[in-house]
Design a protein around this motif. Structure first.
Motif, short mmCIF file in Angstrom:
data_model
loop_
_atom_site.label_atom_id
_atom_site.label_comp_id
_atom_site.label_asym_id
_atom_site.label_seq_id
_atom_site.Cartn_x
_atom_site.Cartn_y
_atom_site.Cartn_z
N LYS A 191 0.81 -1.23 0.00
CA LYS A 191 0.00 0.00 0.00
C LYS A 191 0.84 1.28 0.00
O LYS A 191 0.36 2.35 -0.34
CB LYS A 191 -1.00 0.02 1.15
CG LYS A 191 -0.41 0.12 2.53
CD LYS A 191 -1.51 0.49 3.54
CE LYS A 191 -2.20 -0.75 4.04
NZ LYS A 191 -3.12 -0.47 5.17
N LYS A 266 -7.82 -3.71 -1.33
CA LYS A 266 -7.91 -3.00 -0.05
C LYS A 266 -8.38 -3.89 1.09
O LYS A 266 -7.81 -3.88 2.17
CB LYS A 266 -8.86 -1.81 -0.18
CG LYS A 266 -8.29 -0.66 -1.00
CD LYS A 266 -9.20 0.54 -0.94
CE LYS A 266 -8.56 1.73 -1.64
NZ LYS A 266 -9.41 2.92 -1.65
N TRP A 270 -4.77 -5.87 1.65
CA TRP A 270 -4.21 -4.90 2.62
C TRP A 270 -4.72 -5.16 4.05
O TRP A 270 -3.94 -5.16 4.99
CB TRP A 270 -4.58 -3.47 2.22
CG TRP A 270 -3.84 -2.98 1.01
CD1 TRP A 270 -2.87 -3.64 0.32
CD2 TRP A 270 -4.02 -1.73 0.34
NE1 TRP A 270 -2.44 -2.88 -0.74
CE2 TRP A 270 -3.12 -1.70 -0.75
CE3 TRP A 270 -4.86 -0.63 0.54
CZ2 TRP A 270 -3.02 -0.62 -1.62
CZ3 TRP A 270 -4.78 0.45 -0.33
CH2 TRP A 270 -3.86 0.45 -1.41
#
Lengths: 358, 127
Positions: A191, A266, A270
């Protein structure tokens, strides 16, 4: 005068190699000139289509079938014909001959308008609608779902989000759950450096070339080695046929819907939300403990796309009492398709599923 | 390892296998580094910036030429998909007879009975 035994053997080998070299040249010309190989030969009907989604029903191949139908959910990044490559090399055909009633969710490239598709669409709209149609078509309320790779992730999310659904069995092939263990993918989408918003905002749907390159970069030498192996085995018609079918499939990668890709990066890579039971989909939490159906998870020893460590936590985290994990020789694709799969995974799955399909 | 003394092609195959393994391992080590991730994503950022600039230029050009842009086609696509979706729903309702439509012209082919017992079947032709 008689030649020494070693000399005769060498002569035979040389003759064999010369013969193969001739065959390589002849078949090589044939290979270059021939059109793309046909795939997906098993007869089927289109039961339902909605944009990127296609629901197929395969024609039964047995006089008597198991009561509970199977719905296969294909990975969103690749075409479903990997499970129906050619006669005798088809997982779908295997299931049909063994007496199962088989439905399959396949995906085509999402249109520009479908860039907004999210996990909500896949797990709360597409799969439930297909489940409803399978119930309607088969007349059976019970159902087995088989998910491959990201198709497995979608199946797991569906099962976790719909504990009320009549899911009788859940089968997953190489399904990642702990995305922190996806090694290279996790590093490439770090990220700090990967601006997923910018990519998705600029491209809409994530291009198939990018998806293909991501897979290809995991084993950069394998494609070159594969071409050399093809040349080496060009004399062998069966090898060439099989190679061409796999080659066609591996380069036939699909673009991914932009929002779905953004969520994957995401929320799965992540934040690792599915593994942590924190994945929110349409206002509901996909809690793996909600899954109580009997579950079978097959993984490959040499899976370079979904490593064992990423897939293993599935069975540890679900609420099912009846669960079985198998780790078989092979890679991400050879686990489910090809000659080795027909000897290893398919019979193992049949042995597990038959008793749970009546 | 194959008997490479008797079969030179076996030696070649072994070497190819070793080469593939070592290149993949080396590449994975390189590509797993933070520097690689930073430079790869940096390059992607540059490409995307170029694409965005090109997109803006093309949009202006097409507007000046009074030609439809990709965005216009996407909107059209959305509308066509919406119409297709509604047609699908209407067809589904007709098939179910909900709108008083005729029964399907060709009845569905008979399906085999769902009575197969639990013992795994052993059909011919496939292992």
């Amino acid at each position: 005068m008689n030649a020494a035994p070693g000399g005769a053997e060498t002569l035979t080998r040389i003759q064999g190699e010369v013969e193969r070299a001739i065959q390589r040249s002849l078949k090589g010309i044939e290979y270059i000139a021939s059109p793309s190989i046909a795939v997906g030969p098993t007869p089927k009907d289109v039961l339902y289509e909605q944009g990127t989604l296609h629901l197929y029903h395969y024609h039964p191949m047995s006089d008597e079938i198991y009561r509970i139908p199977i719905l296969i959910v294909m990975a969103t990044s690749n075409r479903g014909y990997i499970l129906d490559l050619a006669r005798g090399q088809s997982f779908v055909e295997f299931l049909l001959v063994r007496g199962y009633d088989v439905y399959l969710i396949d995906w085509s490239p999402p249109s520009a308008a479908e860039k907004t598709l999210r996990f909500e669409d896949y797990t709360q709209r597409f799969i439930p609608e297909c489940v409803r149609r399978v119930h309607e078509d088969s007349g059976e309320e019970d159902l087995t779902i088989i998910g491959y790779c990201m198709g497995g992730v979608l199946s797991v999310m569906y099962a976790a989000l719909h504990p009320e659904a009549t899911l009788t069995n859940l089968v997953c092939f190489t399904t990642p759950i702990d995305f922190s263990q996806m090694e290279l993918f996790a590093k490439w989408s770090d990220k700090r450096y990967f601006d997923v918003d910018r990519l998705v905002d600029a491209t809409g749907n994530v291009p198939s070339e990018l998806i293909f390159q991501s897979f290809d970069m995991l084993r950069p030498a394998t494609r070159i080695a594969g071409q050399l192996q093809l040349w080496d085995n060009m004399w062998d018609e069966n090898f060439v046929k099989s190679f061409r079918a796999f080659e066609r499939w591996s380069t036939d990668t699909l673009p991914l819907a932009g929002e779905y890709f953004r969520q994957t990066i995401k929320e799965l890579i992540w934040e690792n939300r599915l593994f942590k039971n924190e994945m929110q989909v349409g206002g509901r939490v996909a809690d793996l403990r909600n899954i109580t159906a009997p579950i079978f998870h097959a993984m490959a020893e040499h899976d370079h796309i979904v490593p064992y460590a990423a897939a293993k936590p599935l069975l540890e985290n679900v609420g099912s009492a009846d669960k079985e994990e198998v780790v078989l020789k092979g890679g991400h694709v050879s686990l489910v398709a090809g000659a080795n799969a027909s000897k290893r995974l398919w019979p193992k799955l049949d042995a597990w599923l038959a008793g749970r399909s009546v | 390892m194959a008997d490479s003394a008797k079969d030179p092609m076996a030696l070649w195959r072994d070497l190819l296998g070793q080469w593939e393994k070592s290149v993949n391992t080396l590449a994975n080590q390189t590509m797993g580094s933070e520097e690689y991730s930073r430079s790869m994503n940096g390059a992607m950022g540059v490409t995307l910036k170029m694409q965005e600039s090109m997109k803006d230029v093309m949009a202006t050009y097409l507007a000046n030429m009074n030609l439809p842009s990709r965005v216009d086609f996407t909107r059209l696509d959305e509308r066509v998909q919406g119409i297709e979706g509604r047609l699908d729903r209407i067809i589904a309702l007709l098939e179910r007879g909900a709108l008083g439509g005729p029964a399907p012209a060709t009845p569905a082919a008979p399906r085999p009975p769902r009575t197969k017992p639990s013992a795994p079947g052993r059909a011919q032709g496939l292992t």
